[in-house]
Design an enzyme around this catalytic site. Structure first.
Site, PDB file in Angstrom:
ATOM      1  CG  HIS A 278      -2.057  -1.000   1.054  1.00 19.62           C
ATOM      2  ND1 HIS A 278      -2.531  -1.793   2.073  1.00 19.62           N
ATOM      3  CD2 HIS A 278      -2.811  -1.313  -0.056  1.00 19.62           C
ATOM      4  CE1 HIS A 278      -3.519  -2.552   1.621  1.00 19.62           C
ATOM      5  NE2 HIS A 278      -3.695  -2.289   0.328  1.00 19.62           N
ATOM      6  CB  ALA A 279       1.082   3.920  -2.530  1.00 15.90           C
ATOM      7  NE  ARG A 280      -3.921   4.847   2.781  1.00  6.78           N
ATOM      8  CZ  ARG A 280      -5.225   5.146   2.715  1.00  6.78           C
ATOM      9  NH1 ARG A 280      -5.598   6.315   2.244  1.00  6.78           N
ATOM     10  NH2 ARG A 280      -6.122   4.296   3.124  1.00  6.78           N
ATOM     11  CD  GLU A 281      -0.648   0.486   4.334  1.00 10.20           C
ATOM     12  OE1 GLU A 281       0.018  -0.568   4.316  1.00 10.20           O
ATOM     13  OE2 GLU A 281      -1.891   0.498   4.198  1.00 10.20           O
TER      14      GLU A 281
ATOM     15  NE  ARG B 274      -6.419   0.274   0.366  1.00 13.99           N
ATOM     16  CZ  ARG B 274      -6.240  -0.460   1.469  1.00 13.99           C
ATOM     17  NH1 ARG B 274      -5.599   0.038   2.502  1.00 13.99           N
ATOM     18  NH2 ARG B 274      -6.698  -1.684   1.538  1.00 13.99           N
TER      19      ARG B 274
ATOM     20  CG  ASN C 261      -3.209  -6.947   0.849  1.00  7.36           C
ATOM     21  OD1 ASN C 261      -2.542  -7.883   0.386  1.00  7.36           O
ATOM     22  ND2 ASN C 261      -3.565  -6.884   2.124  1.00  7.36           N
ATOM     23  NE  ARG C 262      -9.635  -5.364   0.483  1.00 10.87           N
ATOM     24  CZ  ARG C 262      -8.695  -5.071   1.389  1.00 10.87           C
ATOM     25  NH1 ARG C 262      -7.486  -5.585   1.274  1.00 10.87           N
ATOM     26  NH2 ARG C 262      -8.972  -4.304   2.433  1.00 10.87           N
TER      27      ARG C 262
ATOM     28  CG  HIS D 179      -0.156  -4.053   5.122  1.00  2.39           C
ATOM     29  ND1 HIS D 179      -1.078  -3.687   4.179  1.00  2.39           N
ATOM     30  CD2 HIS D 179       0.279  -5.284   4.744  1.00  2.39           C
ATOM     31  CE1 HIS D 179      -1.209  -4.650   3.278  1.00  2.39           C
ATOM     32  NE2 HIS D 179      -0.383  -5.634   3.588  1.00  2.39           N
ATOM     33  CB  SER D 180       1.532   1.383   8.738  1.00  2.00           C
ATOM     34  OG  SER D 180       1.306   2.375   7.746  1.00  2.00           O
ATOM     35  CE1 TYR D 181      -4.360   4.299  12.262  1.00  2.00           C
ATOM     36  CE2 TYR D 181      -4.011   4.725   9.938  1.00  2.00           C
ATOM     37  CZ  TYR D 181      -4.779   4.858  11.072  1.00  2.00           C
ATOM     38  OH  TYR D 181      -5.973   5.531  10.994  1.00  2.00           O
TER      39      TYR D 181
ATOM     40  CE1 TYR E  58      -9.698  -4.876   6.057  1.00  2.00           C
ATOM     41  CE2 TYR E  58      -9.767  -3.327   7.884  1.00  2.00           C
ATOM     42  CZ  TYR E  58      -9.191  -3.760   6.707  1.00  2.00           C
ATOM     43  OH  TYR E  58      -8.119  -3.102   6.192  1.00  2.00           O
TER      44      TYR E  58
ATOM     45  CD  GLU F 230      -2.441  -3.322   8.882  1.00  2.00           C
ATOM     46  OE1 GLU F 230      -1.883  -2.216   8.673  1.00  2.00           O
ATOM     47  OE2 GLU F 230      -3.284  -3.813   8.116  1.00  2.00           O
TER      48      GLU F 230
HETATM   49  O1  0X9 Z   1      -6.899  -4.087   4.260  1.00  2.00           O
HETATM   50  C1  0X9 Z   1      -5.744  -4.481   4.087  1.00  2.00           C
HETATM   51  O2  0X9 Z   1      -5.304  -4.799   2.997  1.00  2.00           O
HETATM   52  C2  0X9 Z   1      -4.795  -4.559   5.298  1.00  2.00           C
HETATM   53  N1  0X9 Z   1      -4.975  -3.423   6.154  1.00  2.00           N
HETATM   54  S1  0X9 Z   1      -4.523  -1.917   5.660  1.00  2.00           S
HETATM   55  O3  0X9 Z   1      -5.031  -0.952   6.599  1.00  2.00           O
HETATM   56  N2  0X9 Z   1      -2.939  -1.805   5.694  1.00  2.00           N
HETATM   57  O4  0X9 Z   1      -4.996  -1.717   4.332  1.00  2.00           O
HETATM   58  C3  0X9 Z   1      -5.064  -5.822   6.066  1.00  2.00           C
HETATM   59  C4  0X9 Z   1      -4.936  -7.099   5.288  1.00  2.00           C
HETATM   60  C5  0X9 Z   1      -5.163  -8.335   6.100  1.00  2.00           C
HETATM   61  N3  0X9 Z   1      -5.162  -9.533   5.287  1.00  2.00           N
HETATM   62  C6  0X9 Z   1      -6.228  -9.929   4.541  1.00  2.00           C
HETATM   63  N4  0X9 Z   1      -7.374  -9.351   4.623  1.00  2.00           N
HETATM   64  N5  0X9 Z   1      -6.043 -10.956   3.762  1.00  2.00           N
HETATM   65 ZN    ZN Z   2      -1.874  -1.786   3.984  1.00  2.00          ZN
END
Ligand code: 0X9
Ligand code: ZN
Length: 421
Positions: A179-182, A235, A253-254, A306-308, A358, A381
């Site tokens: 994630h770019a902003r982290e 992001r 990350n999706r 990642h953060s945060y 989540y 994180e």
């Molecule tokens: O949402 C995300 O991709 C991650 N949190 S963030 O705030 N850095 O964006 C958490 C990812 C946890 N892993 C999975 N959901 N597979």
């Molecule tokens: Zn992240």
């Protein structure tokens, strides 16, 4: 008189420099803590409007939700929250001034010292890769770098292999900056690379003779560079989408191909959690996937930073069910966090990502465990818990990196000693 003119000219030039973040002037980050399930649902619906930048996602009762709003939408957001009995607390009162306060010093990357970095400041993508290559030149017996791919915008992606033993020694794959902003993520990962390499024939000689590290400190280079030049809070990746509004980028990350887009992701290109048109649509994620596959037969652990929020998480992110071997991952995470906390007292939560923050499918951790079969897959994180969020001040880079490395060493030692089970 001449001096005065020159000075005036200078003032004009400086003040004429465009502000790259006009939309952040007066923008605020508000925190609410939902106390009822329906309030969580309301916040989720609010998120889907894509009007506000959710720094943390609505998940469950009692877990804080941080939202950034520009100055114009702020009264609307406040009213909407108060309408459903959520009392917002101002976490950041002016995002623009926080951005200005945490803007890195200008490093002169044209001079002969361009390959030097330290951890008192943040560095852009070219500086990070330049440093990585110079490290490989200086320590050829401990590490090597490879160009492993090219980003959407044409940047070279690099992997550093650190190890002195056999190629089939157990491996640990580490990545940062998805994630770019982290920004604290690549900073922490480069710190760990530096520690391992520069102490590779001293303190870490036994570890490196028995374990190989495969590290990619910045796996979303286009997005990361965009946070330096255009939008500090970007992001996603920077690929073109078919959005009629001109929205760009996919949440990397999706984008991973395991239960892709099933939950906690969006099909809208304007969303910050856009899963992409198909699994692995993003070339950068294809590159990382291919590298994980390349070393998969030996990989025993995967760490993505990642953060945060200060969380040490393991799969699954697509379901609240736990993997059969969750206890093994949990035990190792507990030990890692104990070591992390022992340095400066920083507190972390541990658990599966769905049950900790989540449900969100398409994350790298789930794919690495579920498809590549790497047993210990963690998403960490890093600092903080919201005082600065993504805009973590530079004086926290070293303590964050030091404490994180304590945790990572526990994982590494475990892999080293567990070899040959
Ligand atoms: O949402 C995300 O991709 C991650 N949190 S963030 O705030 N850095 O964006 C958490 C990812 C946890 N892993 C999975 N959901 N597979
Ligand atoms: Zn992240």
């Amino acid at each position: 008189m001449k001096v005065l003119l020159v000075l005036c000219g200078l003032v004009l030039v400086v003040s004429a420099r465009p502000d790259p973040h006009p939309h952040l002037k007066g923008a605020q980050v508000l925190r609410v803590v939902p106390e009822e399930t329906w309030q969580v649902g309301y916040l989720r619906a609010l998120q889907q409007q894509d009007l506000y930048d959710f720094w943390t996602e609505p998940n469950s009762v009692g877990r804080p939700v941080d939202m950034m709003s520009d100055v114009f939408q702020l009264p609307v957001l406040r009213a909407a929250l108060e309408n459903v009995n959520l009392s917002p607390r101002v976490l950041v009162s002016d995002v623009a001034s926080l951005v200005a306060g945490s803007t890195p010093h200008q490093h002169n990357n044209k001079d002969s010292f361009s390959t030097r970095i330290d951890w008192t400041d943040y560095y852009d993508y070219d500086q990070i890769t330049g440093w990585l290559d110079s490290l490989a030149t200086d320590y050829p017996s401990v590490c090597k770098t490879e160009d492993v791919g090219t980003t959407y915008e044409g940047r070279t992606m690099k992997l550093i292999t650190i190890g002195t033993g056999a190629a089939d020694n157990p491996g640990i794959f580490i990545d940062g900056g998805i994630h770019a902003r982290e920004w604290i993520s690549p900073a922490t990962v480069t710190y760990m690379i530096n520690e391992l390499v520069t102490k590779g024939s001293g303190e870490f000689s036994e570890l490196l003779s028995k374990v190989n590290f495969y590290v990619m400190p910045s796996i979303n280079p286009d997005g990361y560079q965009y946070t330096w030049t255009n939008d500090r809070l970007w992001r996603k990746t920077r690929s073109d989408t078919d959005s009629s509004f001109g929205c760009k980028g996919v949440d990397p990350n999706r984008n991973w191909g395991f239960h892709w887009n099933e939950v906690g992701a969006s099909s809208s290109p304007c969303s910050d959690i856009y899963a992409g048109p198909e699994p692995f649509s993003e070339v950068e994620m294809q590159v990382v996937r291919d590298q994980v596959n390349r070393f998969a037969p030996t990989l025993q652990a995967y760490l993505t930073f990642h953060s945060y929020s200060q969380l040490w998480m393991y799969p699954w992110g697509f379901t609240s069910d736990l993997p059969d071997d969750w206890q093994d991952m949990d035990n190792l995470a507990q030990n890692a966090v104990t070591a992390l906390t022992s340095l400066y007292g920083t507190r972390y939560e541990i658990g599966s990502s769905t049950n900790t923050i989540y449900a969100a499918a398409g994350g790298s951790d789930d794919w690495v465990k579920g498809v590549a079969g790497v047993k210990y897959a963690y998403t960490v994180e890093l600092r903080d818990t919201g005082s600065y969020g993504f805009l973590l001040p530079t004086n926290q880079i070293i303590p964050t990196a030091e404490e994180t490395f304590e945790g990572v060493k526990v994982v590494a030692d475990f892999i080293m000693n567990n070899n040959g089970r």
